[in-house]
Motif scaffolding. Structure first.
Motif, mmCIF file in Angstrom:
data_model
loop_
_atom_site.group_PDB
_atom_site.id
_atom_site.type_symbol
_atom_site.label_atom_id
_atom_site.label_comp_id
_atom_site.label_asym_id
_atom_site.label_seq_id
_atom_site.Cartn_x
_atom_site.Cartn_y
_atom_site.Cartn_z
ATOM 1 N N PRO B 52 0.808 -1.224 0.000
ATOM 2 C CA PRO B 52 0.000 0.000 0.000
ATOM 3 C C PRO B 52 0.842 1.275 0.000
ATOM 4 O O PRO B 52 0.504 2.251 -0.664
ATOM 5 C CB PRO B 52 -0.811 -0.094 1.293
ATOM 6 C CG PRO B 52 -0.806 -1.525 1.661
ATOM 7 C CD PRO B 52 0.449 -2.124 1.104
ATOM 8 N N GLU B 53 1.953 1.266 0.720
ATOM 9 C CA GLU B 53 2.740 2.490 0.800
ATOM 10 C C GLU B 53 3.358 2.848 -0.542
ATOM 11 O O GLU B 53 3.335 3.989 -0.989
ATOM 12 C CB GLU B 53 3.847 2.333 1.834
ATOM 13 C CG GLU B 53 3.589 3.165 3.083
ATOM 14 C CD GLU B 53 4.618 2.892 4.146
ATOM 15 O OE1 GLU B 53 5.819 3.044 3.836
ATOM 16 O OE2 GLU B 53 4.225 2.504 5.256
ATOM 17 N N GLN B 54 3.904 1.795 -1.180
ATOM 18 C CA GLN B 54 4.504 2.031 -2.493
ATOM 19 C C GLN B 54 3.438 2.486 -3.491
ATOM 20 O O GLN B 54 3.660 3.384 -4.291
ATOM 21 C CB GLN B 54 5.159 0.750 -2.975
ATOM 22 C CG GLN B 54 6.561 0.979 -3.466
ATOM 23 C CD GLN B 54 7.237 -0.315 -3.821
ATOM 24 O OE1 GLN B 54 6.855 -1.388 -3.357
ATOM 25 N NE2 GLN B 54 8.241 -0.227 -4.651
ATOM 26 N N LEU B 55 2.281 1.833 -3.408
ATOM 27 C CA LEU B 55 1.195 2.183 -4.326
ATOM 28 C C LEU B 55 0.770 3.633 -4.149
ATOM 29 O O LEU B 55 0.587 4.350 -5.130
ATOM 30 C CB LEU B 55 -0.010 1.274 -4.079
ATOM 31 C CG LEU B 55 0.003 -0.062 -4.801
ATOM 32 C CD1 LEU B 55 -1.271 -0.811 -4.499
ATOM 33 C CD2 LEU B 55 0.149 0.152 -6.291
ATOM 34 N N SER B 56 0.631 4.047 -2.908
ATOM 35 C CA SER B 56 0.116 5.394 -2.706
ATOM 36 C C SER B 56 1.105 6.443 -3.206
ATOM 37 O O SER B 56 0.713 7.547 -3.560
ATOM 38 C CB SER B 56 -0.233 5.628 -1.239
ATOM 39 O OG SER B 56 0.933 5.887 -0.507
ATOM 40 N N SER B 57 2.397 6.075 -3.257
ATOM 41 C CA SER B 57 3.346 7.073 -3.753
ATOM 42 C C SER B 57 3.336 7.176 -5.271
ATOM 43 O O SER B 57 3.715 8.206 -5.823
ATOM 44 C CB SER B 57 4.757 6.770 -3.251
ATOM 45 O OG SER B 57 5.240 5.610 -3.869
ATOM 46 N N ILE B 58 2.909 6.118 -5.967
ATOM 47 C CA ILE B 58 2.907 6.196 -7.433
ATOM 48 C C ILE B 58 1.512 6.392 -8.005
ATOM 49 O O ILE B 58 1.347 6.630 -9.201
ATOM 50 C CB ILE B 58 3.513 4.933 -8.090
ATOM 51 C CG1 ILE B 58 2.759 3.699 -7.644
ATOM 52 C CG2 ILE B 58 4.993 4.816 -7.808
ATOM 53 C CD1 ILE B 58 2.953 2.514 -8.540
ATOM 54 N N SER B 59 0.466 6.288 -7.171
ATOM 55 C CA SER B 59 -0.889 6.187 -7.721
ATOM 56 C C SER B 59 -1.281 7.400 -8.560
ATOM 57 O O SER B 59 -1.938 7.238 -9.594
ATOM 58 C CB SER B 59 -1.895 5.976 -6.601
ATOM 59 O OG SER B 59 -1.708 6.935 -5.601
ATOM 60 N N SER B 60 -0.873 8.605 -8.157
ATOM 61 C CA SER B 60 -1.319 9.768 -8.940
ATOM 62 C C SER B 60 -0.734 9.712 -10.348
ATOM 63 O O SER B 60 -1.440 9.987 -11.321
ATOM 64 C CB SER B 60 -0.915 11.059 -8.239
ATOM 65 O OG SER B 60 0.481 11.098 -8.060
ATOM 66 N N GLY B 61 0.534 9.312 -10.454
ATOM 67 C CA GLY B 61 1.148 9.199 -11.778
ATOM 68 C C GLY B 61 0.502 8.102 -12.597
ATOM 69 O O GLY B 61 0.223 8.282 -13.789
ATOM 70 N N VAL B 62 0.240 6.969 -11.962
ATOM 71 C CA VAL B 62 -0.389 5.844 -12.668
ATOM 72 C C VAL B 62 -1.744 6.260 -13.210
ATOM 73 O O VAL B 62 -2.082 6.003 -14.373
ATOM 74 C CB VAL B 62 -0.535 4.641 -11.715
ATOM 75 C CG1 VAL B 62 -1.442 3.596 -12.317
ATOM 76 C CG2 VAL B 62 0.818 4.053 -11.397
ATOM 77 N N LEU B 63 -2.534 6.948 -12.376
ATOM 78 C CA LEU B 63 -3.872 7.355 -12.807
ATOM 79 C C LEU B 63 -3.801 8.307 -13.987
ATOM 80 O O LEU B 63 -4.557 8.190 -14.956
ATOM 81 C CB LEU B 63 -4.601 8.022 -11.642
ATOM 82 C CG LEU B 63 -5.188 7.022 -10.653
ATOM 83 C CD1 LEU B 63 -5.387 7.664 -9.305
ATOM 84 C CD2 LEU B 63 -6.497 6.495 -11.196
ATOM 85 N N TRP B 64 -2.844 9.243 -13.920
ATOM 86 C CA TRP B 64 -2.743 10.216 -15.009
ATOM 87 C C TRP B 64 -2.279 9.551 -16.301
ATOM 88 O O TRP B 64 -2.786 9.844 -17.382
ATOM 89 C CB TRP B 64 -1.815 11.371 -14.625
ATOM 90 C CG TRP B 64 -2.607 12.575 -14.277
ATOM 91 C CD1 TRP B 64 -2.942 13.004 -13.044
ATOM 92 C CD2 TRP B 64 -3.216 13.478 -15.206
ATOM 93 N NE1 TRP B 64 -3.718 14.119 -13.134
ATOM 94 C CE2 TRP B 64 -3.911 14.439 -14.443
ATOM 95 C CE3 TRP B 64 -3.261 13.568 -16.595
ATOM 96 C CZ2 TRP B 64 -4.619 15.480 -15.018
ATOM 97 C CZ3 TRP B 64 -3.967 14.603 -17.174
ATOM 98 C CH2 TRP B 64 -4.640 15.539 -16.391
ATOM 99 N N VAL B 181 0.531 18.944 -19.764
ATOM 100 C CA VAL B 181 -0.681 18.575 -19.034
ATOM 101 C C VAL B 181 -0.349 17.548 -17.963
ATOM 102 O O VAL B 181 -0.811 17.636 -16.818
ATOM 103 C CB VAL B 181 -1.743 18.002 -19.999
ATOM 104 C CG1 VAL B 181 -3.027 17.726 -19.252
ATOM 105 C CG2 VAL B 181 -1.977 18.932 -21.145
ATOM 106 N N LEU B 182 0.476 16.578 -18.351
ATOM 107 C CA LEU B 182 0.863 15.532 -17.414
ATOM 108 C C LEU B 182 1.606 16.137 -16.226
ATOM 109 O O LEU B 182 1.362 15.783 -15.070
ATOM 110 C CB LEU B 182 1.756 14.525 -18.143
ATOM 111 C CG LEU B 182 1.963 13.187 -17.461
ATOM 112 C CD1 LEU B 182 0.656 12.455 -17.337
ATOM 113 C CD2 LEU B 182 2.963 12.353 -18.240
ATOM 114 N N ILE B 183 2.503 17.064 -16.507
ATOM 115 C CA ILE B 183 3.282 17.688 -15.433
ATOM 116 C C ILE B 183 2.364 18.381 -14.436
ATOM 117 O O ILE B 183 2.404 18.117 -13.230
ATOM 118 C CB ILE B 183 4.296 18.698 -16.024
ATOM 119 C CG1 ILE B 183 5.437 17.960 -16.711
ATOM 120 C CG2 ILE B 183 4.831 19.611 -14.937
ATOM 121 C CD1 ILE B 183 6.436 18.863 -17.368
#
Lengths: 248, 229
Positions: B52-64, B181-183
């Motif tokens: 979960p910790e690793q996921l929460s750190s990358i999730s915003s990038g993954v979603l975008w 936009v991604l940035i």
């Protein structure tokens, strides 16, 4: 003053004739500046107190990097001419500018990596905005090349690439500032010695200046040579080209 | 004989209505970008780590990135069927400014492919353990950012509409353009956690949206005129 020579540049045949007269001078000037610049940069620049001899890479790097920024404006201007006046010559220039620009961007990235591998201890550093925006300029130039090769019809490809170049030119600027902002906000810690301000005495910027002139001349010469090739290829059925081939 | 004049806004809404109707009648196409978004986003935890910790750190990038790819894949439909059945040519021949017609097509396309992704994003965000306070920034940044992706992608689609195989060239053209936009989209999600003001990032995304609304349809229209002779 008589400006007709300028209008004549628009026709492939006169462009070929005029550049035939210019080329020897341009090549001679380019050779002189290159020899002076390269020798000066590689042999005579004193070692920087922090960066040692690596500043010598920068002379080439800075010159190529600065020149590579000229490609999108060149392509956008040529593209506008293609779209508005349908001048064939503008497209021949634009067509060859794209891959050449991609090469310049690549050399910029490569020399930058070489320098970075010594100075920053890494070949690639996402925290440097210039690296990242240069990478995306490289991608955008490649996308113009890709679009050109995807469209078979010459005329259609010319106008499509012209439009993409104009859009890309605007985009490169936006990407550059976005990436800079991203860096400022996202990763405030830059490796030590990231700014080049340590090496800006005259013993450094004079050879850089010579090198910049040399690289710009190199750009002009290679673009003119490539355009002349393109002219011969596209006008191969014209009488003057066949006469030229027969006489040589 | 009387000539019936259509106003510009009439043409805009007629195009919008027509495209929405066509999309509604092909419900599978409607579902695909949405499904793609779901599937891509759920591949990341499998490929990277279920932690979960690793996921929460990358999730915003993954979603975008998932949203960006979903928008890219849905793009291909934007003008293709109209090009194939000839209605695109009629659109180009109509006396109304092409700008508004292209804008209507982009809007309808975003409504059926972009908006569902935006709406479902909180659910995926939950699955990817995005911190709770980032839900609203994610939702708002996607809401402002995905139309920009549609408008930019439309230029690439219009340039390549007549080509045989477009999939990869479209990606090569469109993806580098989407970087700003991604940035700012991902910054809008990440930075408020560290005390930055969300409104600033949304303002930039909004500025990008209005900039692209103003200029991108013009470029798309010019590109369509080039691609369709």
């Amino acid at each position: 003053m008589n400006w007709t020579w300028f209008h004549k540049l628009g026709s492939p045949k006169s462009f070929y004739a005029i550049t035939s007269r210019w080329l020897p001078w341009l090549i001679a000037a380019m050779g002189a500046f290159l020899v002076v610049g390269v020798l000066w940069a590689l042999l005579f620049i004193p070692p920087d107190y922090q960066q040692g001899y690596t500043t010598r890479i920068l002379v080439v790097h800075v010159a190529v990097a600065g020149t590579s920024l000229a490609f999108f404006p060149i392509m956008a201007v040529a593209g506008t001419i293609t779209l508005v006046w349908r001048m064939k010559l503008a497209d021949m220039v634009a067509k060859n500018a794209a891959p050449l620009g991609a090469w310049f961007s690549f050399v910029t990235l490569a020399t930058g990596s070489l320098w970075g591998s010594v100075m920053w201890g890494t070949w690639w550093e996402w925290t440097d905005a210039r690296l990242v925006s240069m990478l995306f300029q490289f991608f955008l130039l490649l996308s113009v090349v890709a679009l050109r090769s995807a469209i078979e019809d010459n005329d259609k490809a010319a106008r499509a690439c012209a439009l993409l170049s104009i859009v890309g030119c605007i985009n490169v600027v936006i990407i550059k500032y976005s990436v800079e902002w991203w860096n400022v906000l996202h990763q405030p810690n830059s490796p030590v010695g990231m700014s080049n301000s340590g090496a800006n005495g005259p013993e450094f910027w004079l050879p850089t200046l010579v090198m910049i002139v040399a690289v710009y001349l190199f750009l002009a010469v290679s673009l003119i040579l490539a355009t002349r090739n393109e002219i011969l290829q596209r006008e191969r059925k014209a009488q003057w080209v066949q006469d030229l081939v027969a006489s040589s | 004989m009387t000539v019936k004049h259509t106003s510009t806004s009439g043409a805009f809404f007629a195009t919008l209505k027509r495209d929405l109707l066509i999309a509604y009648k092909r419900k599978n196409d409607l579902l695909n970008p949405f499904m793609f978004f779901l599937i891509v986003a759920s591949l990341f935890p499998i490929a990277i780590s279920p932690d979960p910790e690793q996921l929460s750190s990358i999730s915003s990038g993954v979603l975008w990135i998932a949203a960006l790819l979903a928008s890219l894949l849905a793009m291909d439909n934007l003008y293709r069927s109209d090009y194939e059945d000839g209605s695109l040519e009629l659109l180009l021949l109509s006396p109304q400014p092409l700008y508004f017609m292209v804008l209507a097509k982009n809007l309808s396309h975003w409504l059926v492919s972009g908006l569902p992704v935006v709406l479902v994003s909180p659910l995926i965000a939950y699955m990817l353990k995005l911190p709770a306070e980032s839900y609203l920034p994610l939702f708002l940044s996607l809401l402002l950012g995905t139309p920009v992706l549609s408008l930019l992608g439309s230029i690439g689609v219009a340039l390549t509409v007549g080509l045989g195989s477009r999939g990869l060239i479209l990606a090569v053209i469109t993806l580098p353009m989407s970087v700003p936009v991604l940035i700012f989209g991902t910054l809008a999600v990440q930075e408020p956690r560290f005390g930055a003001e969300l409104a600033g990032y949304l303002a930039i995304l909004g500025a990008m949206l209005f900039f692209t609304i103003t200029l991108a349809p013009l470029a798309s229209a010019a590109a369509l005129r080039i691609s369709v002779n």
